[in-house]
Design a protein around this motif. Structure first.
Motif, PDB file in Angstrom:
ATOM      1  N   UNK A  49     -12.915 -39.211 -48.689  1.00 44.18           N
ATOM      2  CA  UNK A  49     -11.791 -39.482 -47.987  1.00 44.18           C
ATOM      3  C   UNK A  49     -11.563 -40.715 -47.196  1.00 44.18           C
ATOM      4  N   UNK A  50     -12.625 -41.680 -46.308  1.00 48.16           N
ATOM      5  CA  UNK A  50     -12.922 -42.505 -45.968  1.00 48.16           C
ATOM      6  C   UNK A  50     -12.658 -43.501 -46.692  1.00 48.16           C
ATOM      7  N   UNK A  51     -12.506 -45.146 -45.804  1.00 45.90           N
ATOM      8  CA  UNK A  51     -13.292 -45.763 -45.639  1.00 45.90           C
ATOM      9  C   UNK A  51     -14.211 -46.758 -44.577  1.00 45.90           C
ATOM     10  N   UNK A  69     -11.329 -42.338 -42.093  1.00 41.38           N
ATOM     11  CA  UNK A  69     -10.596 -42.053 -42.803  1.00 41.38           C
ATOM     12  C   UNK A  69      -9.368 -42.118 -43.465  1.00 41.38           C
ATOM     13  N   UNK A  70      -8.617 -42.367 -43.834  1.00 44.91           N
ATOM     14  CA  UNK A  70      -7.051 -42.292 -44.635  1.00 44.91           C
ATOM     15  C   UNK A  70      -6.238 -41.944 -45.568  1.00 44.91           C
ATOM     16  N   UNK A  93      -1.405 -53.549 -43.691  1.00 44.95           N
ATOM     17  CA  UNK A  93      -1.489 -52.650 -44.804  1.00 44.95           C
ATOM     18  C   UNK A  93      -2.723 -52.057 -44.948  1.00 44.95           C
ATOM     19  N   UNK A  94      -3.111 -51.080 -45.215  1.00 48.80           N
ATOM     20  CA  UNK A  94      -4.818 -51.321 -46.217  1.00 48.80           C
ATOM     21  C   UNK A  94      -3.826 -50.425 -47.480  1.00 48.80           C
ATOM     22  N   UNK A 127      -4.882 -44.384 -37.980  1.00 46.26           N
ATOM     23  CA  UNK A 127      -4.275 -45.679 -39.586  1.00 46.26           C
ATOM     24  C   UNK A 127      -2.911 -44.193 -39.652  1.00 46.26           C
ATOM     25  N   UNK A 128      -1.990 -44.902 -40.377  1.00 43.68           N
ATOM     26  CA  UNK A 128      -0.789 -43.738 -40.657  1.00 43.68           C
ATOM     27  C   UNK A 128      -1.246 -42.927 -41.335  1.00 43.68           C
ATOM     28  N   UNK A 129      -0.219 -41.855 -41.328  1.00 48.98           N
ATOM     29  CA  UNK A 129      -0.506 -40.606 -42.282  1.00 48.98           C
ATOM     30  C   UNK A 129       0.086 -41.806 -44.211  1.00 48.98           C
TER      31      UNK A 129
END
Length: 256
Positions: A49-51, A69-70, A93-94, A127-129
């Motif tokens: 769940x991560x980059x 985690x993003x 923005x990812x 990071x944002x949700x």
């Protein structure tokens, strides 16, 4: 050469973005190790769940890798992240692809499909949700983006098979005046398709093989129009094909 010592200890799909101030580079990548595994279904159910993130000021010396985690708990994978600094948002923005499972399916055993997700960040640490960016009702992955003359152009791989649709495994082109719009306007599909295709004038002719993801359009000090370089894998191995995409018209032409 960079290697990953975090997460799955495997890394693929690297992407580099320069800060708007020009003083720092961020490299992000998929946290995925397939060696010794090879189960593509499982890694879309119980994958990372991560980059993976690195930082550099000179593109030569890089920080140690870290995980960021993003993706939400409902995600089964976090694939092929890219980033774009949006001046309107004032942040990076990812965006990446994830299969999303029902909240009532914590073991991710059901059937679902990849959507394009996004989150915003100012430092690649917080990071944002995550939010859904592209949801066509079928799997789409590997989006890339460019802004040209005030319009955002998004290119996304249709991950369906060729038996499901003539445009399966080819590229969809869309545009919008704002980056995070959920409803981009259709421009063309089947990009990379050279064996007949559809009657629409904006659609490209079909080509043989199994195209993979659309690499990023070239940006910066390059001749106009922007250039999209689709990547394709066929029986002869991966090949690069230069596909010119005048952003005002989006009538791709294959350069062999």
């Amino acid at each position: 050469m960079l290697t990953s010592t975090v997460g799955t200890r495997g890394v693929r799909d690297p992407f580099i973005i320069r800060s708007p101030q020009g003083d720092k580079f961020y490299q992000i990548a998929t946290d995925l190790r397939m060696h010794g595994n090879g189960n593509w279904d499982q890694v879309q159910r119980t994958g990372s769940k991560s980059i993976v993130v690195w930082e550099s000021t000179d593109l030569v010396n890089w920080s140690v890798p870290r995980l960021a985690r993003v993706s939400p708990d409902t995600a089964g994978n976090t694939w092929a992240p890219e980033a774009y600094y949006d001046e309107g948002v004032g942040q990076y923005v990812v965006f990446w692809a994830s299969k999303l499972y029902s909240a009532g399916d914590p073991n991710h055993i059901g059937n679902t499909y990849n959507r394009m997700m996004y989150a915003t960040t100012s430092d690649f640490r917080t990071f944002s949700a995550a939010q859904v960016w592209v949801d066509k009702g079928y799997s789409t992955i590997d989006s890339t983006l460019i802004k040209h003359n005030g319009t955002y152009y998004r290119f996304t791989k249709d991950e369906r098979s060729s038996s499901q649709t003539p445009c399966g495994k080819f590229i969809l082109a869309e545009r919008s005046t704002t980056m995070l719009n959920r409803n981009y306007s259709f421009l063309a599909d089947c990009l990379g398709n050279k064996r007949g295709g559809t009657p629409a004038a904006t659609r490209c002719a079909r080509r043989s093989g199994r195209p993979n993801s659309p690499p990023p359009p070239l940006r910066g000090n390059v001749p106009q129009p922007p250039v999209l370089l689709p990547e394709q894998h066929d029986a002869r191995g991966p090949e690069a094909r230069q596909q010119l995409t005048p952003a005002s018209e989006v009538r791709p032409r294959i350069q062999i």
